[in-house]
Every structure is written in structure tokens, then in C-alpha cells.
Motif scaffolding. Structure first.
Motif, PDB file in Angstrom:
ATOM      1  N   GLN A  42       2.448  13.429  -7.448  1.00 51.84           N
ATOM      2  CA  GLN A  42       3.857  13.478  -7.818  1.00 51.84           C
ATOM      3  C   GLN A  42       4.098  14.602  -8.829  1.00 51.84           C
ATOM      4  N   LYS A  43       3.196  14.706  -9.811  1.00 51.34           N
ATOM      5  CA  LYS A  43       3.319  15.752 -10.820  1.00 51.34           C
ATOM      6  C   LYS A  43       3.076  17.143 -10.216  1.00 51.34           C
ATOM      7  N   LEU A  44       2.298  17.177  -9.120  1.00 58.50           N
ATOM      8  CA  LEU A  44       2.055  18.443  -8.426  1.00 58.50           C
ATOM      9  C   LEU A  44       3.171  18.775  -7.438  1.00 58.50           C
ATOM     10  N   THR A  45       4.228  17.916  -7.446  1.00 56.62           N
ATOM     11  CA  THR A  45       5.374  18.031  -6.523  1.00 56.62           C
ATOM     12  C   THR A  45       4.967  17.919  -5.058  1.00 56.62           C
ATOM     13  N   GLN A  46       3.841  17.289  -4.779  1.00 56.84           N
ATOM     14  CA  GLN A  46       3.428  17.014  -3.398  1.00 56.84           C
ATOM     15  C   GLN A  46       3.844  15.571  -3.077  1.00 56.84           C
ATOM     16  N   HIS A  47       5.144  15.378  -2.871  1.00 58.60           N
ATOM     17  CA  HIS A  47       5.710  14.030  -2.837  1.00 58.60           C
ATOM     18  C   HIS A  47       5.352  13.249  -1.578  1.00 58.60           C
ATOM     19  N   GLU A  48       5.133  13.951  -0.440  1.00 54.98           N
ATOM     20  CA  GLU A  48       4.721  13.226   0.765  1.00 54.98           C
ATOM     21  C   GLU A  48       3.351  12.583   0.558  1.00 54.98           C
ATOM     22  N   LEU A  49       2.420  13.364  -0.027  1.00 57.11           N
ATOM     23  CA  LEU A  49       1.084  12.810  -0.323  1.00 57.11           C
ATOM     24  C   LEU A  49       1.185  11.686  -1.347  1.00 57.11           C
ATOM     25  N   ALA A  50       2.027  11.876  -2.356  1.00 54.04           N
ATOM     26  CA  ALA A  50       2.205  10.830  -3.372  1.00 54.04           C
ATOM     27  C   ALA A  50       2.693   9.542  -2.728  1.00 54.04           C
ATOM     28  N   LEU A  51       3.662   9.662  -1.828  1.00 59.35           N
ATOM     29  CA  LEU A  51       4.229   8.486  -1.160  1.00 59.35           C
ATOM     30  C   LEU A  51       3.169   7.727  -0.374  1.00 59.35           C
ATOM     31  N   GLN A  52       2.273   8.453   0.296  1.00 61.89           N
ATOM     32  CA  GLN A  52       1.188   7.803   1.048  1.00 61.89           C
ATOM     33  C   GLN A  52       0.317   6.952   0.125  1.00 61.89           C
ATOM     34  N   HIS A  53      -0.040   7.511  -1.014  1.00 59.99           N
ATOM     35  CA  HIS A  53      -0.906   6.786  -1.956  1.00 59.99           C
ATOM     36  C   HIS A  53      -0.194   5.578  -2.548  1.00 59.99           C
ATOM     37  N   PHE A  54       1.091   5.737  -2.871  1.00 60.17           N
ATOM     38  CA  PHE A  54       1.838   4.600  -3.430  1.00 60.17           C
ATOM     39  C   PHE A  54       1.942   3.455  -2.419  1.00 60.17           C
ATOM     40  N   LYS A  55       2.181   3.804  -1.156  1.00 59.71           N
ATOM     41  CA  LYS A  55       2.293   2.763  -0.129  1.00 59.71           C
ATOM     42  C   LYS A  55       0.962   2.045   0.083  1.00 59.71           C
ATOM     43  N   GLU A  56      -0.137   2.799   0.029  1.00 57.84           N
ATOM     44  CA  GLU A  56      -1.455   2.159   0.156  1.00 57.84           C
ATOM     45  C   GLU A  56      -1.711   1.233  -1.026  1.00 57.84           C
ATOM     46  N   ALA A  57      -1.336   1.674  -2.234  1.00 54.95           N
ATOM     47  CA  ALA A  57      -1.513   0.831  -3.425  1.00 54.95           C
ATOM     48  C   ALA A  57      -0.673  -0.437  -3.317  1.00 54.95           C
ATOM     49  N   GLU A  58       0.581  -0.298  -2.857  1.00 55.95           N
ATOM     50  CA  GLU A  58       1.464  -1.460  -2.734  1.00 55.95           C
ATOM     51  C   GLU A  58       0.913  -2.457  -1.723  1.00 55.95           C
ATOM     52  N   ARG A  59       0.345  -1.949  -0.617  1.00 57.19           N
ATOM     53  CA  ARG A  59      -0.242  -2.835   0.398  1.00 57.19           C
ATOM     54  C   ARG A  59      -1.420  -3.624  -0.182  1.00 57.19           C
ATOM     55  N   LEU A  60      -2.270  -2.932  -0.945  1.00 59.14           N
ATOM     56  CA  LEU A  60      -3.435  -3.597  -1.536  1.00 59.14           C
ATOM     57  C   LEU A  60      -3.012  -4.620  -2.587  1.00 59.14           C
ATOM     58  N   TYR A  61      -2.066  -4.241  -3.453  1.00 53.73           N
ATOM     59  CA  TYR A  61      -1.606  -5.166  -4.493  1.00 53.73           C
ATOM     60  C   TYR A  61      -0.977  -6.418  -3.878  1.00 53.73           C
ATOM     61  N   GLN A  62      -0.207  -6.226  -2.816  1.00 57.47           N
ATOM     62  CA  GLN A  62       0.414  -7.380  -2.155  1.00 57.47           C
ATOM     63  C   GLN A  62      -0.643  -8.262  -1.501  1.00 57.47           C
ATOM     64  N   GLN A  63      -1.711  -7.613  -1.000  1.00 58.90           N
ATOM     65  CA  GLN A  63      -2.777  -8.345  -0.303  1.00 58.90           C
ATOM     66  C   GLN A  63      -3.453  -9.357  -1.210  1.00 58.90           C
ATOM     67  N   PHE A  64      -3.717  -8.969  -2.474  1.00 52.73           N
ATOM     68  CA  PHE A  64      -4.363  -9.933  -3.367  1.00 52.73           C
ATOM     69  C   PHE A  64      -3.413 -10.429  -4.454  1.00 52.73           C
ATOM     70  N   ASN A  65      -2.098 -10.401  -4.150  1.00 51.98           N
ATOM     71  CA  ASN A  65      -1.073 -11.093  -4.941  1.00 51.98           C
ATOM     72  C   ASN A  65      -1.038 -10.637  -6.396  1.00 51.98           C
ATOM     73  N   ASN A  66      -1.160  -9.326  -6.619  1.00 50.87           N
ATOM     74  CA  ASN A  66      -0.996  -8.757  -7.963  1.00 50.87           C
ATOM     75  C   ASN A  66       0.456  -8.300  -8.086  1.00 50.87           C
ATOM     76  N   GLN A  67       1.297  -9.184  -8.659  1.00 50.29           N
ATOM     77  CA  GLN A  67       2.735  -8.938  -8.642  1.00 50.29           C
ATOM     78  C   GLN A  67       3.131  -7.730  -9.485  1.00 50.29           C
ATOM     79  N   SER A  68       2.565  -7.610 -10.694  1.00 49.73           N
ATOM     80  CA  SER A  68       2.936  -6.480 -11.553  1.00 49.73           C
ATOM     81  C   SER A  68       2.521  -5.152 -10.917  1.00 49.73           C
ATOM     82  N   GLY A  69       1.315  -5.131 -10.287  1.00 52.21           N
ATOM     83  CA  GLY A  69       0.878  -3.919  -9.597  1.00 52.21           C
ATOM     84  C   GLY A  69       1.782  -3.575  -8.433  1.00 52.21           C
ATOM     85  N   GLN A  70       2.204  -4.603  -7.689  1.00 51.00           N
ATOM     86  CA  GLN A  70       3.099  -4.382  -6.545  1.00 51.00           C
ATOM     87  C   GLN A  70       4.444  -3.822  -7.010  1.00 51.00           C
TER      88      GLN A  70
END
Length: 659
Positions: free
Chosen positions: A219-247
Motif C-alpha cells: 500500500q505504501k509502495l502504491t501497489q494497491h492491487e497487490l495490497a488488496l490481494q494480501h488484505f483479502k487473504e488475511a481477512e479469509r484467514l482471520y475469519q477462518q479461526f474467528n479472530n474478530q479484531s484481525g478480521q
């Protein structure tokens, strides 16, 4: 020789006890309810036992009970290592549950001060726990320097101890801190080393955290498409093991990337989802982040009024938690909105509030502070000052761009490495899903067998009373113990006594009232457990006969001029087997409504109430208009209330018949 032998034996004992305590904590963490059940059978009487009881409440997120029993443990002269562990748990309780970072740091300083200087494995592990907590707390307070120092010390100890889990935790913490302060090269280095270690240990929480931070780096490198991919993967993992604050955090970052990519509708949907989860969790930090991101969205749409309202909510919350960096950030966002609304005095006030000493701000906040200050100076036509401030802001920006140029060369290689590792994870996930189905079937069979064994054991268990268990200082803790103890039983009774003390306090004074009630209070421990709530005494008894006997004994210990009201409540008949804390709260309303009916029907003096249900659970206890529901239950003869052998229900029904 004897002295040396005793010293060696003492050291061996300390190491053994420490190891035993670590094992006991792991057992409590795996099954905290078992510790509470053991407490019911045999009250804790040592510092270690009270700490384990406090820790079980901490695991169950019962913050009041955790502090209550940990304070009790500290009064029992624990040895220094145990005392440090107790203080660390209190720091985590204040930091995690109360969001009181200042008090958490105070407890951590005490823990570090009394921790022995030994370099045993157990002491070093505890020292690393304290350092990791310091890093978290200092970061919340906006002191990045101290946070990095604590995290670096923790990493150094973990490397020396060859403790992979702690190495991983410390690397992620250092990476987060460097990323937060725009030291992208150092942040990337820590994450690059941490990711293979997280994959090796199959630590999905760590993988999600690293994925999130890599997204922030892109995101800081202004590569927002790549940033979005990583955020979505993180959100999927956080939701998988019910980490609400992380999600929630991941969703906010997803929305930020969508907003930059001009996908406004998707950003609004994502932000709303994040805000709904943050509101549900009541986590002030997550709420602040959600409000700030939504303000950026509405500001993008030109709605400065709504942006101001959202940021004022965020800033108000930030002022309530002891996190200076968050407070400074919300103040700077507000300053930007005020400038856009041409409210320059309010903007200057926010800038002053953001930093009384701007040089101590984190780099990313300092740059924003300088840029906004330059804008205000230009508006005031203070051109020389505006030029100097803008120049300083540009220098920081150039330094960040220089750091970015260093990391660009490494980003492609790291991205490819991450992709390969994610492919491996995907294949591993497919295999795990197949194994999970097999283990699920086996687990269901084992669960059925375990339930059968438990039912068999419970059916053979003899009901016995072990005498006084515990005096509980809070109504909520009392109800938790009652729910735990009453589960599956059908003869439990609640005894309530209400000595009317106001007149005695006026005529005799507080000291004499205390003296008068001493014999009464001495008998309270004959109940399994009890609580004093607003001068009402609530006691749990195993049977009706036991409750009635104890009622008469206790009434005999209270002077006659106190006019004491009392009642025995049959829990199973009133509430049925499935009860919750709200049901127990409602029983207090039943008692006071009964007193009201007795007063309305002309009864005075000390009253003894009896309750008889012609239908189990005669009313819905969790309704807002509970008194109306009680009135209906009495008028329909579902609930009969007697006061001093006079039926309040019959009188009420007769009055209704005459209407």
C-alpha cells in the motif's frame, strides 16, 4: 557441605515449581472450567491456587473475577517469580480487556522490577513475555522507540534460547513497528525472515498477520492491487479461526485499497461490514479505525459535515484509551477536515492537541503534521514559515521515497517467494480438509462415548455438601458461580435476606450497624456461596430444607429493630433447568415487586415471602416490562406469592375481579 546441599536442593525446587506452574497454566488454558469446578469442591488457599483461579477467569474473559483473585494471590506473599507472573496477567487484563495502557505499563514495570535475575529457561521465558507486552503497550502509547527496544530485546533472548515461536512473535512485532514508522526496508527484512518460519510452524495466525503487513507495505509502495490481494487473504484467514479484531482490521484495509482504486461502492460495503463487527465487539481501537476510514470515504464524496461527525466520534474514543499515537492521528484527520471547512482556529487547536512536541511524533504522523501546519501558515499568509514547514515535510517525504526505492528491487522476488509459499499452503489446505472430515467422524464417535460416560458418572455421583466455598464480591461473579454449580441440578434454592439498615444507620451510626450485623455475617458462610448486593444478601443452598433452616438461623442473628425481609426462591420451578444471568437478575425484580405488592395490600413489618409455581417458568424473565409480565402470571394463577402466610396473589385476583 550441608549448606551447599540445601542451596542446590532449593534451586532444584524452584525450577521444579516453575515448570509445574507452567504445566498447570497450560492445563487451565485448555480447560478453564475444570479449575472453577475444582474451586467449588476445595477453596483456593495459596497464592498459586488463587493465581490459577484468576488465570482461568482471564482465559474465560471474566475480567473482574481475574483481577479479584489475582489481587488475593498477591496478598498471600508469593515468591518473586510467581508475583511477576501475576502482575503480567494483571497488565494483560488491563491492556486487553479495559484498554488501560497506562495501568498496564505500571503493572509491567512492577513485574520487571521484582523478576529474579536468574537465566533459567522459565525466567527467560517470563522475561520475554514481559518484553513483548511492553512492546505492545509502548506502541499503543505512541512511543515507537521504547516499543522497538523492548521487541528487539525479546528477539535477542528468543534467538539465544532457540525458541522459534517467540522469535516469530518478536519478528512480526518489529516488522509492524518499522512498517508503522515507514522504515519499509527493515520492516520487509523482518517479515521476509518471519514468513518461512510461520509456514514451517504452521502458525496461521502469524501467516495472517504477515500477509496483512505485506499488504500495508505494498500500500505504501502504491501497489494497491497487490495490497488488496494480501488484505483479502488475511481477512479469509482471520475469519477462518474467528479472530474478530484481525478480521475487522483486514476489512478496513481492504476498504482503503478499494477506495484508492476508485471502487467506492465496494469500499462503502466493506467499511459498513467492518463497522458492524467493531460495534458488535465494542473494541474501541477497531471502532476508531472504522470511523476514520468511513470519514475518508465521505470526505472523498465531498461531505465534510459527516466526515467531521465520524472523526469526532473517533477522537472521543481515542481520548478515552491511553494510546497517544491514535489520539494524535485522529486529531490530524480532524485538522484536515477543519481546514477544508475553513474553520482554521479549530484546525490549529487539533494540530496543537496532536503534538505538544511535534519532534516526538512517529515519522508518518510528523510528515502529516508538518504538511497541515504549512497549509495553515500559508492561509495566514505567513509565507516564510509555510515555506520552512513545507520544506521539512518534503524532506521527510523524500526520505520515505528513498527508502521505497531501496525496497522496490526486492519486492518482485519476495512476491514470487510468497506466491510459491501460498501455493504450498493451498495444497496443504486441501489435504487438511480431507483429514478433517475423517477426524470429524472419529471425534463425533468419541464425543458420543464421552457424553455417555459423563452421564453415567453424574448419575452415580452422590450429592454432598462440603461446607462454605467462597464469598463472592461481585453480583456477576456470583451469578457465574451459580450457573456453573446449578447446571443439571433441580433442588437448588436462592435465599435472600434484606435487613432494612437505613433507620439503624441514622439512629445508631455506621459502626454500630457493623457491630450489630457481625453475628449475622459470621453465619453467611454456611451457604455454598453468597454475595452482598446493595444491602441485599443472596445465598445459594443445595436444597429447600437447608435454605429454610439457614433462613431461620440468620434471621435469629439480626436485631429485631432492623425489620428484615426474607424469601426462599425455588430456582428450578421459577426458571427451569436452562437459566442465564439475565434470569437471575430478574429474580431481584421479583423480590422487590413482592415487597411492593405487600405494601400496597397493607402489610408492614418484617415480611417472609414464599413462592409457589403452578407452572414451571411462569413468566418470561428477560422482558423489558417484567413487572407487567409478573402481574399477568399472578393474575392468571401461574405464580402464587405469600407474605407472612397471607396470599398476595389471592388479594390481587380478588381486586381484579371487583373491577
Amino acid at each position: 557441605m550441608r549448606f551447599v546441599f540445601c542451596l542446590i536442593l532449593s534451586l532444584f525446587s524452584l525450577v521444579s515449581n516453575a515448570a509445574d506452574l507452567t504445566g498447570l497454566m497450560q492445563q487451565v488454558k485448555a480447560d478453564p472450567h475444570a479449575k472453577l469446578a475444582a474451586q467449588l469442591k476445595q477453596p483456593a488457599d495459596t497464592a498459586t491456587e488463587n493465581f490459577l483461579l484468576a488465570y482461568s477467569h482471564y482465559v474465560l474473559k471474566n475480567k473482574e473475577a481475574a483481577l479479584e483473585f489475582s489481587n488475593k494471590a498477591l496478598t498471600q506473599d508469593p515468591e518473586p517469580q510467581l508475583a511477576a507472573r501475576i502482575l503480567l496477567m494483571q497488565a494483560l487484563t488491563y491492556g486487553v480487556f479495559y484498554r488501560d495502557t497506562a495501568l498496564a505499563v505500571e503493572k509491567l514495570n512492577l513485574a520487571r522490577a521484582i523478576l529474579p535475575a536468574d537465566e533459567t529457561k522459565t525466567i527467560q521465558a517470563l522475561r520475554m513475555d514481559i518484553l513483548e507486552s511492553f512492546a505492545q503497550a509502548y506502541n499503543q502509547q505512541g512511543n515507537a522507540g521504547l516499543a522497538m527496544k523492548a521487541a528487539a530485546e525479546s528477539l535477542e533472548l528468543a534467538m539465544a534460547a532457540k525458541d522459534k515461536q517467540r522469535q516469530l512473535d518478536s519478528m512480526i512485532m518489529l516488522g509492524r513497528l518499522h512498517l508503522q514508522n515507514n522504515n519499509l526496508t527493515k520492516a520487509y527484512q523482518h517479515f521476509k525472515f518471519a514468513l518461512p518460519l510461520a509456514i514451517e510452524m504452521d502458525d496461521k495466525q502469524a501467516i495472517a498477520s504477515i500477509s496483512m503487513r505485506l499488504g500495508m507495505a505494498y500500500q505504501k509502495l502504491t501497489q494497491h492491487e497487490l495490497a488488496l490481494q494480501h488484505f483479502k487473504e488475511a481477512e479469509r484467514l482471520y475469519q477462518q479461526f474467528n479472530n474478530q479484531s484481525g478480521q475487522i482490521n483486514a476489512l478496513i484495509n481492504i476498504g482503503d485499497s478499494q477506495l484508492v482504486l476508485k471502487d467506492t461502492a465496494e469500499a462503502k460495503t466493506t467499511y459498513d461490514k467492518a463497522l458492524a463487527l467493531a460495534t458488535l465487539s465494542q473494541d474501541p481501537h477497531m471502532l476508531i479505525s472504522a470511523y476514520v476510514s468511513l470519514s475518508e470515504l465521505v470526505l472523498e464524496q465531498g461531505d465534510t459535515d459527516q466526515a467531521e461527525q465520524l472523526l469526532l466520534k473517533a477522537h472521543h474514543l481515542a481520548s478515552q484509551v491511553s494510546a497517544q499515537s491514535i489520539k494524535s492521528e485522529t486529531a490530524l484527520f480532524l485538522a484536515n477536515v477543519f481546514i477544508k471547512k475553513q474553520n482554521y482556529s479549530a484546525a490549529q487547536k487539533m494540530l496543537d492537541e496532536a503534538a505538544t512536541e511535534p519532534e516526538k511524533l512517529a515519522t508518518y504522523l510528523k510528515s502529516k503534521h508538518l504538511a497541515l501546519s504549512a497549509e495553515l501558515a500559508a492561509i495566514a499568509q505567513q509565507w516564510q514559515q509555510a515555506y520552512q514547514l513545507e520544506k521539512s515535510a518534503n524532506q521527510l517525504e523524500v526520505a520515505q521515497l528513498s527508502d521505497t526505492s531501496k525496497i522496490q528491487l526486492d519486492s518482485l522476488q519476495s512476491s514470487l517467494e510468497l506466491q510459491v509459499q501460498q501455493d504450498k499452503l493451498q495444497q496443504k489446505r486441501i489435504t487438511e480438509q480431507k483429514q478433517l472430515k475423517l477426524w470429524l467422524m472419529i471425534s463425533l464417535v468419541l464425543l458420543a462415548v464421552a457424553l455417555f460416560v459423563l452421564l453415567f458418572l453424574f448419575s452415580r455421583q452422590r450429592k454432598s455438601r462440603a461446607g462454605s466455598l467462597i464469598q463472592v464480591a461481585q453480583w456477576r461473579s456470583f451469578t457465574e458461580l451459580l450457573l456453573h454449580h446449578h447446571h443439571g441440578k433441580s433442588h437448588g434454592q436462592l435465599l435472600v435476606l434484606i435487613p432494612m439498615q437505613k433507620q439503624a444507620m441514622l439512629s445508631k451510626g455506621l459502626h454500630q450497624v457493623t457491630v450489630d450485623l457481625m453475628p449475622f455475617r459470621a453465619l453467611l458462610d454456611q451457604a455454598l456461596f453468597w454475595v452482598e448486593q446493595d444491602q441485599e444478601y443472596w445465598l445459594y443452598c443445595a436444597s429447600e430444607q437447608e435454605a429454610v433452616d439457614l433462613q431461620h438461623q440468620l434471621l435469629g442473628k439480626i436485631p429485631a429493630d432492623y425489620q428484615t425481609h426474607s424469601a426462599v426462591l425455588p430456582l428450578h420451578a421459577l426458571l427451569s433447568r436452562r437459566i442465564c444471568e439475565q434470569d437471575l437478575d430478574a429474580l431481584r425484580e421479583l423480590v422487590w415487586y413482592s415487597l411492593y405488592l405487600a405494601q400496597q395490600q397493607g402489610l408492614d413489618g418484617a415480611l417472609e415471602f414464599k413462592f409457589h409455581c403452578n407452572q414451571n417458568r411462569p413468566c418470561a424473565w428477560q422482558k423489558d416490562n417484567l413487572r407487567q409480565d409478573l402481574f399477568n402470571a399472578i393474575s392468571l394463577n401461574l405464580l402464587n406469592i405469600r407474605a407472612n402466610s397471607v396470599s398476595l396473589s389471592e388479594k390481587l385476583q380478588q381486586e381484579l375481579a371487583q373491577i
